[in-house]
Design an enzyme around this catalytic site. Structure first.
Site, PDB file in Angstrom:
ATOM      1  N   CYS A 113       0.802  -1.234   0.000  1.00  0.00           N
ATOM      2  CA  CYS A 113       0.000   0.000   0.000  1.00  0.00           C
ATOM      3  C   CYS A 113       0.836   1.286   0.000  1.00  0.00           C
ATOM      4  O   CYS A 113       1.391   1.638  -1.019  1.00  0.00           O
ATOM      5  CB  CYS A 113      -1.009  -0.037   1.136  1.00  0.00           C
ATOM      6  N   HIS A 154      -3.593  -5.449   2.030  1.00  0.00           N
ATOM      7  CA  HIS A 154      -3.191  -5.537   3.442  1.00  0.00           C
ATOM      8  C   HIS A 154      -3.816  -6.807   3.996  1.00  0.00           C
ATOM      9  O   HIS A 154      -4.257  -7.669   3.300  1.00  0.00           O
ATOM     10  CB  HIS A 154      -3.807  -4.402   4.260  1.00  0.00           C
TER      11      HIS A 154
HETATM   12  N1  GLN Z   1      -1.913   6.999   2.142  1.00  0.00           N
HETATM   13  C1  GLN Z   1      -2.133   6.133   1.047  1.00  0.00           C
HETATM   14  C2  GLN Z   1      -3.502   6.270   0.421  1.00  0.00           C
HETATM   15  O1  GLN Z   1      -4.486   6.493   1.119  1.00  0.00           O
HETATM   16  C3  GLN Z   1      -1.839   4.711   1.470  1.00  0.00           C
HETATM   17  C4  GLN Z   1      -2.768   4.218   2.543  1.00  0.00           C
HETATM   18  C5  GLN Z   1      -2.411   2.846   3.028  1.00  0.00           C
HETATM   19  O2  GLN Z   1      -1.232   2.444   3.111  1.00  0.00           O
HETATM   20  N2  GLN Z   1      -3.428   2.133   3.421  1.00  0.00           N
HETATM   21  O3  GLN Z   1      -3.606   6.146  -0.767  1.00  0.00           O
END
Ligand code: GLN
Length: 246
Positions: A94, A194
């Protein structure tokens, strides 16, 4: 044999229990009598590119990404590049995945990434892409499913040089419109999944361990199968949740 895992920014880049991926890798090594060594590299720290079977960076909020991005490029980019050139395995999840590319643009704010893969991420205007996700991949040479959970506001677009990790079967994937999820390049994998990803997809954990060990000890390395009743059940439930849209 020893599997040495270097975790990048474990304090900042760890949401949705991404740390569970490390515990899972550790257990699957130890259950097979393979030594496991975990080291961490945080803000301001450098690391030696030799001596790692795998690098790992988890997800993070925009705020955390902003905190680590400059440091990542300045103190770790060269060593990460050397590791990848030498065949070290890397998994980026992510927020960590987004930082593999050129940049993450959010309004007038631009977070510079590692530029190691041909992709860029732009914060979308629409709702965040959230929910269970299932993708199909041929990462290890056979048709496999990966199940996980995604939650991102950034939309990632692969450039012509980049190969997706897989095709979205259910959920949104990289951007909710082109049907691709993640990226792969040599032994590097980036993904929005995730979950934690690896306990729900034991085959991927074993693929990462085996690829890392083969790179260090030679092509003959073969992992002993484990009793995977619980892991198989976890995979099935995660897959069913994605496919039924729950
Ligand atoms: N900040 C990033 C987004 O919202 C990644 C979020 C995350 O790692 N869940 O796109």
């Amino acid at each position: 044999m020893k599997f040495r895992l270097l975790s990048l920014y474990p304090d900042q880049m760890n949401i949705y229990a991404d740390r569970g991926n490390i515990i899972f890798l550790r257990n699957r090594c130890l259950w097979r009598g393979i030594e496991f060594e975990l080291t961490a590299c945080g803000l301001g720290e450098r690391f030696e590119p030799s001596g790692h079977e795998m690098l790992y960076i988890g997800g993070g909020q925009d705020r955390d990404q902003r905190t680590v991005a400059g440091d990542l490029v300045e103190t770790k980019r060269e060593a990460i590049g050397e590791c990848l050139a030498g065949g070290t395995v890397m998994l980026a999840v992510c927020g960590g995945y987004q930082l593999l590319g050129e940049s993450y643009e959010s309004g007038s704010d631009q977070i510079g990434g590692l530029g190691l893969v041909d992709l860029k991420t732009v914060r979308g205007d629409g709702p965040r892409l959230i929910g269970p996700v299932a993708i199909e991949t041929d990462l290890d040479g056979s048709r496999r499913m990966l199940a996980g959970f995604e939650n991102h506001g950034g939309l990632t677009w692969l450039g012509p040089q980049a190969e997706p990790l897989g095709r979205v079967i259910a959920g949104h994937g990289n951007n909710g419109s082109d049907g691709f999820e993640g990226v792969r390049s040599g032994n590097l994998i980036g993904t929005y999944l995730h979950g934690p990803l690896l306990p729900k997809n034991a085959w991927l954990a074993d693929h990462l361990i085996e690829t890392g060990l083969k790179n260090a000890y030679g092509e003959d390395v073969e992992l002993r199968p484990l009793e995977d009743g619980l892991e198989t059940a976890a995979h099935r439930v995660a897959l069913a949740a994605a496919i039924s849209g729950r």
